[in-house]
Design a protein around this motif. Structure first.
Motif, PDB file in Angstrom:
ATOM      1  N   UNK A  44     -12.818  55.135  65.213  1.00  0.00           N
ATOM      2  CA  UNK A  44     -13.810  55.172  66.280  1.00  0.00           C
ATOM      3  C   UNK A  44     -13.520  54.113  67.339  1.00  0.00           C
ATOM      4  N   UNK A  45     -13.128  52.910  66.877  1.00  0.00           N
ATOM      5  CA  UNK A  45     -12.804  51.845  67.823  1.00  0.00           C
ATOM      6  C   UNK A  45     -11.570  52.196  68.652  1.00  0.00           C
ATOM      7  N   UNK A  46     -10.553  52.789  68.028  1.00  0.00           N
ATOM      8  CA  UNK A  46      -9.355  53.182  68.769  1.00  0.00           C
ATOM      9  C   UNK A  46      -9.672  54.288  69.777  1.00  0.00           C
ATOM     10  N   UNK A  47     -10.570  55.206  69.413  1.00  0.00           N
ATOM     11  CA  UNK A  47     -10.926  56.282  70.335  1.00  0.00           C
ATOM     12  C   UNK A  47     -11.594  55.740  71.591  1.00  0.00           C
ATOM     13  N   UNK A  48     -12.302  54.629  71.447  1.00  0.00           N
ATOM     14  CA  UNK A  48     -12.970  54.044  72.613  1.00  0.00           C
ATOM     15  C   UNK A  48     -12.185  52.968  73.311  1.00  0.00           C
ATOM     16  N   UNK A  49     -10.984  52.659  72.824  1.00  0.00           N
ATOM     17  CA  UNK A  49     -10.203  51.562  73.406  1.00  0.00           C
ATOM     18  C   UNK A  49      -9.351  51.989  74.590  1.00  0.00           C
ATOM     19  N   UNK A  50      -9.081  53.271  74.728  1.00  0.00           N
ATOM     20  CA  UNK A  50      -8.211  53.734  75.796  1.00  0.00           C
ATOM     21  C   UNK A  50      -6.733  53.534  75.517  1.00  0.00           C
ATOM     22  N   UNK A  51      -6.380  53.137  74.307  1.00  0.00           N
ATOM     23  CA  UNK A  51      -4.980  52.923  73.947  1.00  0.00           C
ATOM     24  C   UNK A  51      -4.373  54.200  73.375  1.00  0.00           C
ATOM     25  N   UNK A  52      -3.056  54.245  73.410  1.00  0.00           N
ATOM     26  CA  UNK A  52      -2.345  55.327  72.744  1.00  0.00           C
ATOM     27  C   UNK A  52      -2.163  54.973  71.271  1.00  0.00           C
ATOM     28  N   UNK A  53      -2.383  55.948  70.365  1.00  0.00           N
ATOM     29  CA  UNK A  53      -2.189  55.675  68.948  1.00  0.00           C
ATOM     30  C   UNK A  53      -2.006  56.980  68.178  1.00  0.00           C
TER      31      UNK A  53
END
Length: 299
Positions: free
Chosen positions: A103-112
């Motif tokens: 969830x945090x990665x989805x809201x970070x705007x980063x590629x992953x």
């Protein structure tokens, strides 16, 4: 007469070795979880610059270190059920942590690449989970199900930062591989257990055969002496022959018993140094084994 069973001592060694294997797998799993979470304390802080996930990772690491301490401190008193509970207790906190991280990665705007943790954990479960399909299979299914739920709940299929067009099917493939590894380990575990029990039973049969031969050899000399004495009595005192008939029938029964005990001869594996068969030593060794077993059962 029932077939000989493997001795409790032999089967006890099998159970102890298998228990030790489960203990080592659980201990290694706890150690790996602790090291991984300690590393992700710094990784998550560098990525998100927020304390929530690093703190939760640190708490998870401390929890698994505590479980590892219990395993080390109470090694001789933990049963298999407790080992499985420790293993599950070390792995299950990954579920909420992975959900928060995705969830945090989805809201970070980063590629992953999403679900990386789920895939790694499912493979590790296939290799280290205690050898039972219920626990390991249930844990693998839980991580696979969470991966699918997170994929659709977070809308990761349309997220601009996601670079995994094959998800969530790729994660499910990892789950299938982990389950296959676990099933192979469980099957190998049961085959090894059967082989060890068969070996223990063969050893028990050989010990029983040696006992039969020891009894036969120990009775041979007294039996020959009695036969010789009866022959002398019959020759010197023919008038007592009717009185000797019951004794001769008893001697015949003893000779028949000695012949029947000889059936155990093919079961004995003769090794170097066994040329001299000491019946008295074998009987004494058996007495010592029985005394030790009785003492163990009293404790």
């Amino acid at each position: 007469m029932e077939p000989a069973r493997a001795s409790p001592r032999a089967l006890g060694r099998v159970e102890e070795e298998l228990w030790a294997r489960t203990w080592r797998g659980t201990g290694l799993g706890c150690a790996l979880v602790s090291l991984t979470e300690l590393a992700y304390v710094f990784i998550d802080y560098e990525v998100f610059h927020a304390p929530l996930l690093p703190v939760l990772r640190a708490l998870h690491a401390l929890w698994t270190l505590g479980l590892l301490g219990v395993l080390l401190a109470r090694r001789e008193r933990l049963r298999a059920g407790w080992l499985e509970a420790c293993f599950a207790g070390a792995v299950l906190p990954f579920l909420p942590l992975f959900a928060l991280a995705e969830q945090a990665m989805a809201g970070s705007g980063l590629l992953w690449v999403p679900m990386t943790g789920h895939r790694l954990v499912m493979l590790v479960l296939g290799v280290l989970a205690p050898t039972g399909l219920w626990l390991g299979g249930g844990l693998i299914a839980s991580f696979a199900l969470e991966a699918v739920v997170l994929w659709y709940a977070l809308g990761l299929g349309h997220h601009p930062g996601v670079r995994s067009p094959w998800e969530p099917w790729g994660t499910l493939v990892y789950g299938g591989v982990g389950l296959a590894l676990l099933a192979y380990r469980v099957r190998t575990f049961h085959i090894e257990l059967e082989l060890r029990e068969a070996r223990a039973q063969a050893e028990a049969l050989e010990r029983l055969a040696r006992l039969f031969l020891a009894v036969r050899d120990a009775t041979n000399t007294p039996l020959q002496s009695l036969e010789l004495g009866l022959a002398l009595l019959r020759k010197r005192y023919p008038e007592v022959a009717p009185s000797l008939a019951p004794m001769e029938r008893s001697m015949e029964r003893l000779r028949s018993l000695a012949q029947r005990l000889g059936i155990a001869d093919p079961l004995v594996v003769w090794r170097e140094g066994d040329e001299s068969f000491d019946a008295e030593a074998i009987l004494q060794h058996l007495e010592e084994d029985l005394a030790r077993e009785l003492e163990r059962r009293r404790q």
